[in-house]
Design a protein around this motif. Structure first.
Motif, PDB file in Angstrom:
ATOM      1  N   SER A   1       0.894  -1.117   0.019  1.00 10.51           N
ATOM      2  CA  SER A   1      -0.149   0.042   0.074  1.00 10.51           C
ATOM      3  C   SER A   1       0.699   1.116  -0.091  1.00 10.51           C
ATOM      4  O   SER A   1       0.578   2.112  -0.747  1.00 10.51           O
ATOM      5  CB  SER A   1      -0.865  -0.115   1.111  1.00 10.51           C
ATOM      6  N   GLN A   2       1.834   1.098   0.818  1.00 10.15           N
ATOM      7  CA  GLN A   2       2.755   2.491   0.888  1.00 10.15           C
ATOM      8  C   GLN A   2       3.600   2.524  -0.417  1.00 10.15           C
ATOM      9  O   GLN A   2       3.660   3.774  -1.095  1.00 10.15           O
ATOM     10  CB  GLN A   2       3.986   2.227   2.054  1.00 10.15           C
ATOM     11  N   ASP A   3       3.757   1.774  -1.083  1.00  8.26           N
ATOM     12  CA  ASP A   3       4.716   1.772  -2.566  1.00  8.26           C
ATOM     13  C   ASP A   3       3.817   2.362  -3.359  1.00  8.26           C
ATOM     14  O   ASP A   3       4.001   3.242  -4.234  1.00  8.26           O
ATOM     15  CB  ASP A   3       5.276   0.308  -2.763  1.00  8.26           C
ATOM     16  N   ALA A   4       2.557   1.732  -3.374  1.00  9.55           N
ATOM     17  CA  ALA A   4       1.548   2.507  -4.420  1.00  9.55           C
ATOM     18  C   ALA A   4       1.019   3.789  -4.175  1.00  9.55           C
ATOM     19  O   ALA A   4       0.935   4.579  -4.873  1.00  9.55           O
ATOM     20  CB  ALA A   4       0.380   1.354  -4.465  1.00  9.55           C
ATOM     21  N   ALA A   5       0.844   4.154  -2.910  1.00 13.35           N
ATOM     22  CA  ALA A   5       0.716   5.691  -2.442  1.00 13.35           C
ATOM     23  C   ALA A   5       1.930   6.468  -2.957  1.00 13.35           C
ATOM     24  O   ALA A   5       1.726   7.447  -3.407  1.00 13.35           O
ATOM     25  CB  ALA A   5       0.356   5.565  -0.976  1.00 13.35           C
ATOM     26  N   THR A   6       2.870   6.023  -2.669  1.00 12.07           N
ATOM     27  CA  THR A   6       4.218   6.897  -3.078  1.00 12.07           C
ATOM     28  C   THR A   6       4.453   6.981  -4.456  1.00 12.07           C
ATOM     29  O   THR A   6       4.520   7.904  -4.991  1.00 12.07           O
ATOM     30  CB  THR A   6       5.734   6.178  -2.394  1.00 12.07           C
ATOM     31  N   ALA A   7       4.078   5.928  -5.264  1.00 13.47           N
ATOM     32  CA  ALA A   7       4.200   5.946  -6.493  1.00 13.47           C
ATOM     33  C   ALA A   7       3.258   6.892  -7.049  1.00 13.47           C
ATOM     34  O   ALA A   7       3.575   7.777  -8.207  1.00 13.47           O
ATOM     35  CB  ALA A   7       4.336   4.609  -7.295  1.00 13.47           C
ATOM     36  N   LEU A   8       2.084   6.893  -6.794  1.00 11.47           N
ATOM     37  CA  LEU A   8       1.076   7.677  -7.064  1.00 11.47           C
ATOM     38  C   LEU A   8       1.060   9.321  -6.802  1.00 11.47           C
ATOM     39  O   LEU A   8       0.997  10.021  -7.584  1.00 11.47           O
ATOM     40  CB  LEU A   8      -0.390   7.235  -6.587  1.00 11.47           C
TER      41      LEU A   8
ATOM     42  N   ASN B   1      -6.866   5.361 -11.889  1.00  6.02           N
ATOM     43  CA  ASN B   1      -7.421   4.314 -12.546  1.00  6.02           C
ATOM     44  C   ASN B   1      -6.545   3.170 -12.818  1.00  6.02           C
ATOM     45  O   ASN B   1      -6.625   1.961 -12.630  1.00  6.02           O
ATOM     46  CB  ASN B   1      -8.391   4.305 -13.719  1.00  6.02           C
ATOM     47  N   ALA B   2      -5.346   3.637 -13.580  1.00 10.02           N
ATOM     48  CA  ALA B   2      -4.253   2.812 -13.681  1.00 10.02           C
ATOM     49  C   ALA B   2      -3.576   1.966 -12.785  1.00 10.02           C
ATOM     50  O   ALA B   2      -3.516   0.755 -12.631  1.00 10.02           O
ATOM     51  CB  ALA B   2      -3.256   3.511 -14.599  1.00 10.02           C
ATOM     52  N   ILE B   3      -3.611   2.644 -11.594  1.00 12.87           N
ATOM     53  CA  ILE B   3      -2.925   2.131 -10.384  1.00 12.87           C
ATOM     54  C   ILE B   3      -3.981   1.002  -9.546  1.00 12.87           C
ATOM     55  O   ILE B   3      -3.504  -0.203  -9.230  1.00 12.87           O
ATOM     56  CB  ILE B   3      -2.391   3.267  -9.161  1.00 12.87           C
ATOM     57  N   PHE B   4      -5.189   1.478  -9.763  1.00 16.27           N
ATOM     58  CA  PHE B   4      -6.350   0.789  -9.029  1.00 16.27           C
ATOM     59  C   PHE B   4      -6.565  -0.596  -9.758  1.00 16.27           C
ATOM     60  O   PHE B   4      -6.544  -1.758  -9.147  1.00 16.27           O
ATOM     61  CB  PHE B   4      -7.478   1.302  -8.911  1.00 16.27           C
ATOM     62  N   ASP B   5      -6.373  -0.560 -11.233  1.00 11.07           N
ATOM     63  CA  ASP B   5      -7.063  -1.552 -11.820  1.00 11.07           C
ATOM     64  C   ASP B   5      -5.610  -2.592 -11.816  1.00 11.07           C
ATOM     65  O   ASP B   5      -5.913  -3.796 -12.223  1.00 11.07           O
ATOM     66  CB  ASP B   5      -7.230  -1.410 -13.316  1.00 11.07           C
ATOM     67  N   SER B   6      -4.225  -2.240 -11.441  1.00 10.15           N
ATOM     68  CA  SER B   6      -3.295  -2.959 -11.668  1.00 10.15           C
ATOM     69  C   SER B   6      -2.715  -3.998 -10.167  1.00 10.15           C
ATOM     70  O   SER B   6      -2.010  -4.570 -10.164  1.00 10.15           O
ATOM     71  CB  SER B   6      -2.001  -2.134 -12.076  1.00 10.15           C
ATOM     72  N   GLY B   7      -3.621  -3.739  -9.268  1.00 14.15           N
ATOM     73  CA  GLY B   7      -3.566  -4.599  -8.187  1.00 14.15           C
ATOM     74  C   GLY B   7      -4.577  -4.742  -7.205  1.00 14.15           C
ATOM     75  O   GLY B   7      -5.841  -4.405  -7.642  1.00 14.15           O
ATOM     76  N   TYR B   8      -4.183  -5.369  -6.060  1.00 15.15           N
ATOM     77  CA  TYR B   8      -5.680  -5.573  -5.388  1.00 15.15           C
ATOM     78  C   TYR B   8      -5.763  -4.613  -4.139  1.00 15.15           C
ATOM     79  O   TYR B   8      -5.035  -4.692  -3.058  1.00 15.15           O
ATOM     80  CB  TYR B   8      -5.303  -7.243  -4.503  1.00 15.15           C
ATOM     81  N   PHE B   9      -6.543  -3.614  -4.307  1.00 11.35           N
ATOM     82  CA  PHE B   9      -6.637  -2.548  -3.583  1.00 11.35           C
ATOM     83  C   PHE B   9      -8.127  -2.478  -2.918  1.00 11.35           C
ATOM     84  O   PHE B   9      -9.185  -2.634  -3.856  1.00 11.35           O
ATOM     85  CB  PHE B   9      -6.492  -1.172  -4.403  1.00 11.35           C
ATOM     86  N   TYR B  10      -8.452  -2.094  -1.868  1.00  9.29           N
ATOM     87  CA  TYR B  10      -9.719  -1.978  -1.389  1.00  9.29           C
ATOM     88  C   TYR B  10     -10.303  -0.496  -1.889  1.00  9.29           C
ATOM     89  O   TYR B  10     -11.627  -0.208  -2.208  1.00  9.29           O
ATOM     90  CB  TYR B  10      -9.703  -1.839   0.072  1.00  9.29           C
TER      91      TYR B  10
ATOM     92  N   GLY C   1      -1.298   2.981   3.253  1.00 10.05           N
ATOM     93  CA  GLY C   1      -0.514   3.740   2.727  1.00 10.05           C
ATOM     94  C   GLY C   1      -0.672   5.119   2.403  1.00 10.05           C
ATOM     95  O   GLY C   1      -1.884   5.451   1.813  1.00 10.05           O
ATOM     96  N   GLU C   2       0.080   6.046   2.545  1.00 13.12           N
ATOM     97  CA  GLU C   2      -0.263   7.561   2.302  1.00 13.12           C
ATOM     98  C   GLU C   2       0.989   8.078   1.625  1.00 13.12           C
ATOM     99  O   GLU C   2       2.142   7.916   1.970  1.00 13.12           O
ATOM    100  CB  GLU C   2      -0.620   8.241   3.867  1.00 13.12           C
ATOM    101  N   ALA C   3       0.724   9.051   0.863  1.00  8.70           N
ATOM    102  CA  ALA C   3       1.548  10.030   0.191  1.00  8.70           C
ATOM    103  C   ALA C   3       0.966  11.516   0.314  1.00  8.70           C
ATOM    104  O   ALA C   3      -0.113  11.751  -0.063  1.00  8.70           O
ATOM    105  CB  ALA C   3       2.125   9.429  -0.886  1.00  8.70           C
ATOM    106  N   ILE C   4       1.987  12.591   0.035  1.00 11.05           N
ATOM    107  CA  ILE C   4       1.603  13.968  -0.213  1.00 11.05           C
ATOM    108  C   ILE C   4       2.230  14.454  -1.514  1.00 11.05           C
ATOM    109  O   ILE C   4       3.062  13.844  -1.950  1.00 11.05           O
ATOM    110  CB  ILE C   4       2.425  14.911   0.791  1.00 11.05           C
ATOM    111  N   ILE C   5       0.983  15.078  -2.234  1.00 11.92           N
ATOM    112  CA  ILE C   5       1.186  15.695  -3.570  1.00 11.92           C
ATOM    113  C   ILE C   5       1.557  17.052  -3.382  1.00 11.92           C
ATOM    114  O   ILE C   5       0.934  18.006  -2.963  1.00 11.92           O
ATOM    115  CB  ILE C   5       0.069  15.461  -4.500  1.00 11.92           C
ATOM    116  N   MET C   6       2.714  17.392  -3.868  1.00 17.82           N
ATOM    117  CA  MET C   6       3.239  18.864  -3.835  1.00 17.82           C
ATOM    118  C   MET C   6       2.881  19.621  -5.024  1.00 17.82           C
ATOM    119  O   MET C   6       2.728  19.208  -6.135  1.00 17.82           O
ATOM    120  CB  MET C   6       4.464  18.901  -3.348  1.00 17.82           C
ATOM    121  N   ARG C   7       2.545  20.859  -4.828  1.00 15.88           N
ATOM    122  CA  ARG C   7       2.469  22.054  -5.899  1.00 15.88           C
ATOM    123  C   ARG C   7       3.455  22.956  -5.511  1.00 15.88           C
ATOM    124  O   ARG C   7       3.260  23.791  -4.739  1.00 15.88           O
ATOM    125  CB  ARG C   7       1.092  22.629  -5.625  1.00 15.88           C
TER     126      ARG C   7
END
Length: 646
Positions: free
Chosen positions: A42-49, A68-77, A117-123
C-alpha cells in the motif's frame, strides 16, 4: 484399556498436539509476514501515485487516469486523492473483491488486516493533496489458504505414516506379552507351554525368560511328583518280576467289579504253573523266572486280542495268575480258554519246562451277590479238578452269557433302541467332599427297558454294543437325548463316551456337530472317557482341543490302572479325573490306598487338576477324602441313581 491401545492413544494425542502447534505457529508467522507485505504494498502504491501526480495535480483528467491505472493493476480496497485544504476527495475508487476459494471461517480465523499507505502531492513547495491507498488482503488470504492446505496435507500424511509405523512397531514389540497371556491361560488349563520367540527388547526379554523359567519349574515339580506317585503305585500294586498287577491289585479290582452295578456278570480265570517249586529246583531260579515272564507276556497278548480293554491280568502268587473279564458269550469264552491253553502249554516244547501239561486252568463265573472269598474258593476247587482230570475246568453253576438271548435278539433289541432313541436316562449326583456337599454335576447313566419292563444296566448291554461295533452310534444317540434334556433343565451333566467315538475323525465329527448345534448347552456338558479306552496321547490332545472349540470339555473316569498316563495330564487340559472306586473302598482302614490317593492328590495339585472319587459308600471314606483334599465324590453314600424323567 490394553497397553497397546494406551500407547497408541498416547502417540495419537502427541501427533495431534504436534500437528496443531505447528499449524498455528505457521499460521501466525505467515499472518505477520503477509500483514507487513500488505502494508509495504500500500505504501509503495501511494508513494508512486503521489510522485506521478505531483506535476499533474491541477489536471483532473490526468489524476483520474493515473488513479484508474494504479487501482486496476493490483488488489486494492480503495484509492483516494484528498484535497489537503478542504479535506474533500478529488477522486476516489473503491471495490470489495471476493476471495471465493477461501472459506469464511478461515478469513475469520486469520483476521488479516488491510495494508494502509499515504503520500503527499506537492504543488511547488506547497502541499496540495494527499493520496490514501488501502490494500485488500484477498491475494494474501488466497496464498495463505493454499499454503495451509499444503502444510495440512503434508503433516497429515506424515502423521498417518508415523501412526501406522507405531502400530506395527507396537504390535511387534508387544507380541511377547500376548504369548505370555496365552501361556498363563494354558497354565490355568493345566498345560505347560513355553514362549518360543524371546524378544530382543531387554525389558520384555527378562519378562519372557522369567515366565518360561516359571513354567519349567512347574513342569519339573509336576514330573517329579508324578514319578514318585507312579513309583509308589508300582511298589504297592505291581509284581516286580512279571510287571503284571499283584495280588493286592487283584483283590481291589475284584471287589470293585463285584460292587459295580454297571458290571454285574463276568469270569475269573486262574492259571497255575504245574509243580513250580520242583521246577525251580530242577531247572534253576533263572529259567523259572524266565518262564513266568513268558507266561505273563502271553497273558497280556491274549488279553489284548480277546478282551481288548475289558480284561484285568494279575500274578496273585508264585506260579498262579488270574484274569478278570466282563460277560462273554460261550463261544468267546471257549475261544479264550483254548487260546490260553494252547499258547501256554506250547512253552513245554520250547524247553522252558520239563513237565507237560505245563499249567492248569480254571474258569469261574460270578454274578451279583457273590463275594471274593466264594469266587476264589470255587476257583481253587476248579483248579484241583483240572489237575486231576484235564488241562482246564469250568466251574459248574451260573453261566452269565447263557442266560442272555441269542445274538439275533440282542441285535434287534439294540437296533430298535438306537432307531427310536429310547435309552432310559438315569443320573447320579457328584458333590464336593467338604461339608457344603455342593452338587458339582450329575453323571448320566444309561438303562434299556425290555418288553417285559425290566431295566437292564449298562454292564449287561454294553458288551453287546462292543460286539456289534455300535458304540459310536450309541454315543451319538445318548448325546442327542442328553442335549434334549438339558434344553429344559439347568443341570450340569457328565456323559460317558466310548473310545470308538474319538478314535476316528469321522465318529468324532458326529459328536462335535451335535454340540455345535447347541452352543448354549455345550458349556454345561462334560464328556468322559474310560481310562482303558484312551487313545494315544497325541490323539487325546486333538480331541480335547476340538471339544474346547465347541465349548465342551473332556474328563477321565475309572482312573488308576494306567497310572503311567499321569505324565501326559498337563498337556491335555482335562476337566477332571475320577478315581476308580477300587482305590476308594475301605480307604479309611487300608493304609496303602490312603497313601496312593494322597500321592495322586499332590501330583494333580501341581497342575490344579480336580480329583473326584467314585463309589464312595461310607461317611468314614468321605472324611478321609476330605482330609486328603479330594475335590469331589460320587457313590451310593450320596444316593442311588435316579431316573431323569422324575
Amino acid at each position: 484399556m490394553s497397553l497397546y491401545k494406551q500407547l497408541l492413544l498416547g502417540i495419537c494425542l502427541f501427533t495431534l498436539v504436534l500437528f496443531c502447534g505447528n499449524f498455528f505457529i505457521t499460521l501466525d508467522s505467515s499472518r505477520e509476514q503477509y500483514s507487513a507485505q500488505l502494508g509495504a504494498h500500500s505504501q509503495d502504491a501511494a508513494t508512486a501515485l503521489g510522485v506521478s501526480l505531483t506535476g499533474n495535480i491541477d489536471d483532473p483528467a490526468m489524476i483520474e487516469l493515473m488513479v484508474n491505472a494504479i487501482f486496476d493493476s493490483g488488489y486494492f480496497y480503495s484509492i483516494r486523492v484528498v484535497d489537503v485544504n478542504s479535506g474533500k476527495p478529488l477522486i476516489e475508487r473503491q471495490s470489495d473483491p471476493q476471495s471465493g476459494t477461501v472459506p469464511q471461517w478461515f478469513e475469520q480465523l486469520v483476521h488479516l488486516k488491510p495494508g494502509v499507505g499515504e503520500a503527499i502531492i506537492m504543488r511547488g513547495w506547497i502541499q496540495a493533496a494527499r493520496v490514501e491507498v488501502v490494500s485488500h488482503p484477498m491475494f494474501a488470504l488466497m496464498r495463505l489458504w493454499k499454503s495451509m492446505i499444503a502444510s495440512f496435507l503434508w503433516l497429515t500424511g506424515c502423521s498417518l505414516l508415523c501412526l501406522v509405523s507405531a502400530m506395527l512397531m507396537l504390535r511387534r514389540s508387544l507380541r511377547p506379552l500376548d504369548s505370555i497371556a496365552v501361556q498363563a491361560a494354558s497354565i490355568t488349563r493345566r498345560e505347560f507351554r513355553h514362549v518360543p520367540n524371546v524378544p530382543k527388547t531387554p525389558e520384555l526379554k527378562r519378562v519372557v525368560e522369567a515366565s518360561n523359567m516359571m513354567v519349567s519349574q512347574l513342569q519339573t515339580l509336576f514330573s517329579e511328583q508324578a514319578q514318585r506317585t507312579v513309583a509308589l503305585r508300582e511298589a504297592a500294586y505291581h509284581d516286580s518280576l512279571t510287571a503284571l498287577n499283584n495280588r493286592r491289585a487283584f483283590d481291589i479290582h475284584l471287589q470293585s467289579v463285584l460292587r459295580d452295578d454297571e458290571m454285574a456278570f463276568g469270569y475269573v480265570i486262574l492259571l497255575r504253573v504245574r509243580d513250580l517249586a520242583g521246577l525251580n529246583l530242577r531247572m534253576g531260579g533263572e529259567k523259572t523266572d524266565a518262564l513266568l515272564q513268558e507266561i505273563a507276556a502271553i497273558l497280556r497278548e491274549t488279553k489284548q486280542i480277546h478282551l481288548h480293554h475289558d480284561g484285568f491280568v494279575a500274578r496273585i502268587r508264585g506260579g498262579e495268575f488270574a484274569i478278570v473279564t466282563a460277560d462273554m458269550v460261550p463261544q468267546e469264552h471257549q475261544a479264550l480258554m483254548n487260546a490260553l491253553t494252547a499258547r501256554v502249554n506250547v512253552l513245554y516244547k520250547t524247553g522252558m519246562s520239563d513237565r507237560s501239561p505245563l499249567a492248569y486252568f480254571a474258569s469261574v463265573a460270578f454274578q451279583p451277590g457273590d463275594t471274593p472269598q466264594n469266587i476264589m474258593a470255587q476257583a481253587d476247587q476248579a483248579l484241583t479238578a483240572a489237575e486231576t482230570n484235564t488241562h482246564y475246568a469250568l466251574q459248574p453253576g451260573v453261566n452269565p452269557a447263557g442266560n442272555h438271548d441269542d445274538h439275533h435278539r440282542w441285535l434287534t433289541r439294540l437296533e430298535n433302541v438306537l432307531l427310536t432313541e429310547n435309552f432310559v436316562l438315569f443320573a447320579q449326583p457328584v458333590v464336593t467332599c467338604d461339608s457344603s456337599r455342593q452338587v458339582l454335576h450329575h453323571k448320566i447313566l444309561a438303562r434299556i427297558k425290555t418288553e417285559e419292563g425290566e431295566m437292564i444296566p449298562a454292564g449287561r448291554f454294553m458288551p453287546w454294543f462292543l460286539r456289534f461295533s455300535l458304540s459310536a452310534r450309541m454315543d451319538a444317540v445318548m448325546l442327542k437325548q442328553t442335549l434334549r434334556f438339558m434344553s429344559a433343565s439347568p443341570l450340569a451333566l457328565a456323559l460317558s463316551i466310548s473310545g470308538e467315538s474319538v478314535a476316528s475323525d469321522e465318529n468324532l465329527a458326529v459328536l462335535l456337530q451335535l454340540l455345535k448345534n447347541e452352543p448354549r448347552l455345550a458349556n454345561r456338558l462334560t464328556l468322559e472317557l474310560d481310562e482303558n479306552e484312551l487313545p494315544d496321547p497325541e490323539r487325546v490332545s486333538v480331541v480335547v482341543n476340538k471339544l474346547n472349540e465347541v465349548g465342551c470339555r473332556l474328563g477321565i473316569q475309572h482312573f488308576g490302572g494306567r497310572f503311567h498316563l499321569i505324565g501326559n495330564l498337563p498337556q491335555w487340559g482335562l476337566a477332571w479325573i475320577k478315581i476308580d472306586g477300587s482305590y476308594i473302598h475301605h480307604i479309611d482302614t487300608e493304609e496303602d490306598k490312603h497313601f496312593f490317593i494322597e500321592a495322586m492328590y499332590w501330583a494333580a495339585r501341581q497342575i490344579n487338576l480336580p480329583l473326584i472319587a467314585e463309589q464312595v459308600e461310607t461317611s468314614e471314606e468321605l472324611a478321609i477324602l476330605n482330609k486328603i483334599g479330594i475335590y469331589g465324590a460320587m457313590g451310593r453314600y450320596f444316593g442311588d441313581p435316579s431316573s431323569l424323567a422324575n
